[in-house]
Design a protein around this motif. Sequence first.
Motif, PDB file in Angstrom:
ATOM      1  N   UNK A 124       0.802  -1.228   0.000  1.00 26.26           N
ATOM      2  CA  UNK A 124       0.000   0.000   0.000  1.00 26.26           C
ATOM      3  C   UNK A 124       0.829   1.270   0.000  1.00 26.26           C
ATOM      4  N   UNK A 125       2.159   1.159   0.062  1.00 26.90           N
ATOM      5  CA  UNK A 125       2.980   2.370   0.077  1.00 26.90           C
ATOM      6  C   UNK A 125       2.891   3.099  -1.270  1.00 26.90           C
ATOM      7  N   UNK A 126       3.094   4.404  -1.224  1.00 26.91           N
ATOM      8  CA  UNK A 126       3.078   5.243  -2.429  1.00 26.91           C
ATOM      9  C   UNK A 126       4.198   6.264  -2.331  1.00 26.91           C
ATOM     10  N   UNK A 127       4.509   6.891  -3.444  1.00 28.29           N
ATOM     11  CA  UNK A 127       5.487   7.973  -3.434  1.00 28.29           C
ATOM     12  C   UNK A 127       5.004   9.112  -2.531  1.00 28.29           C
ATOM     13  N   UNK A 128       3.696   9.374  -2.536  1.00 25.00           N
ATOM     14  CA  UNK A 128       3.148  10.452  -1.720  1.00 25.00           C
ATOM     15  C   UNK A 128       3.343  10.155  -0.234  1.00 25.00           C
ATOM     16  N   UNK A 129       3.151   8.899   0.158  1.00 22.92           N
ATOM     17  CA  UNK A 129       3.377   8.507   1.555  1.00 22.92           C
ATOM     18  C   UNK A 129       4.821   8.794   1.960  1.00 22.92           C
TER      19      UNK A 129
END
Length: 359
Positions: A124-129
Motif C-alpha cells: 500500500x505504500x506510495x510515493x506520496x506517503x
Amino acid sequence: MNYGFSVYFGLDNTKEENIQLLKDAHSLGFSRIFTSLHIPEANYEVLKKEVREFFALAKEYDMDIISDISPNTFKFLDLEDMDLKGLKDMGVKTIRIDFGYSEEDIAKMSRNEYGIKIQLNASTITEEFFDKLDKCSPDYSNVDALHNFYPRVGTAISEECMINKNNILKKRNINPCAFVQSNNRKRSPLKDGLPTLEDHRGMDVREAANHLFALGNKSVFIGDSLPSLEELKDLSSLDPNVIELDIEVKTTDKVMLRILDGVYTARTDEARDAIRASESRLILNGDVIEPFNTVNKKNGDISIDNKEYMRYMGELQILKTNQNEDFRTNIVASILQKDFYLLKYIHGGKKFHFNRVNK
C-alpha cells in the motif's frame, strides 16, 4: 532473514501444533515469524493465553517475531500505546504498522532506542506517503516492508504492482518481503490460501517463492496456518540469491551433467541471443566435451560448446532465440515451458542454477 512462517493464535491450530511448527521451522533455519493479533475470527481468550508462551520460546530461539500492531494491539497485550520496550521484553523484534499511526508516529518509532525494527505495508505504500514520511526524518536503516496477503480469490496483487512498489522501496534501500500460500492447512475462514500475488494462488511453495526472490524480495513467508514439513523444507532449501530453473535433460554424459549441476552467474556483457554463464568454461578440469546432439537450437534450450569450439569448449548458454544447428555446440537440456517467464529476470550478474526434473 530469508525464510518465515505465520502463526495465528486462537484460530485454526492447537497450541501444540503451533509449538511444533515453531520447533520444526527453527530446526530448518527459519528465522522470522509473522503474526497478527487482531483477526476478527480468532478466539481472544485462547489467543491471549497462548501468545506469551509461544513468544517466550521464539525469543529463546532468537527468532524475529513480526507482529501487526494497532493501538488496540497494545491494549490487548496489557501495554501502554507505543510501549515498544514492553513488546521487546515479550520477544517482538519487528512491528508491522497496520493502521492508526501517522507518518510522524512511524518516523518516531523507527528511531526507537530498543532495537525494534519497523515494517511497512509494502503493498500500500506510495510515493506520496514517502514524501510525507521523509519530512519526519525516519531512520530508514531500521525499516523494511512486507507485502499483504489476500484471503479472497481474485484480490491479490499483480506482478506489475509488486515490481512498482518494490522499486519505490529500493529508492530508500528498504528491503521488500512477501507471502506464499501453503497447500497443507489453509487459514480460516475462507481457506483459499494467503498469497501476495494472485498468480501464486494454488501454486507450490517452492515455485512461488522462487518467483518472489527473482522479483527482488528479500524474505518469503508462508502465509497459511500450518505448512507441511515438506513445504518448510522446500522453502528453506531454496537459495534466495539464485534463480532456480526446472529442466529436462537430454544427455547422460558425466561431464555435461556435472556442468549442468553448477551455479552460474549471467555475464554482465549480455548477449543478444543467449544468457551466457560466466564460469562454465573454468570448471572443465582437463575434461574434453565430445560432439553430441548438434541439432537445431530452440528458444529455452541449454547448450554446451564441444571441443570443436576450441577455447570456447565448456561454455554454457541458455538460448533466447531459435538458431540453426552448429556442429560445435551440443544441446544438452531444455528449460521447462512453465519456467520460461523466469528467464527475463536473469540479467547480467544474476545467479542461476538448474533443477533436473528427470534425474
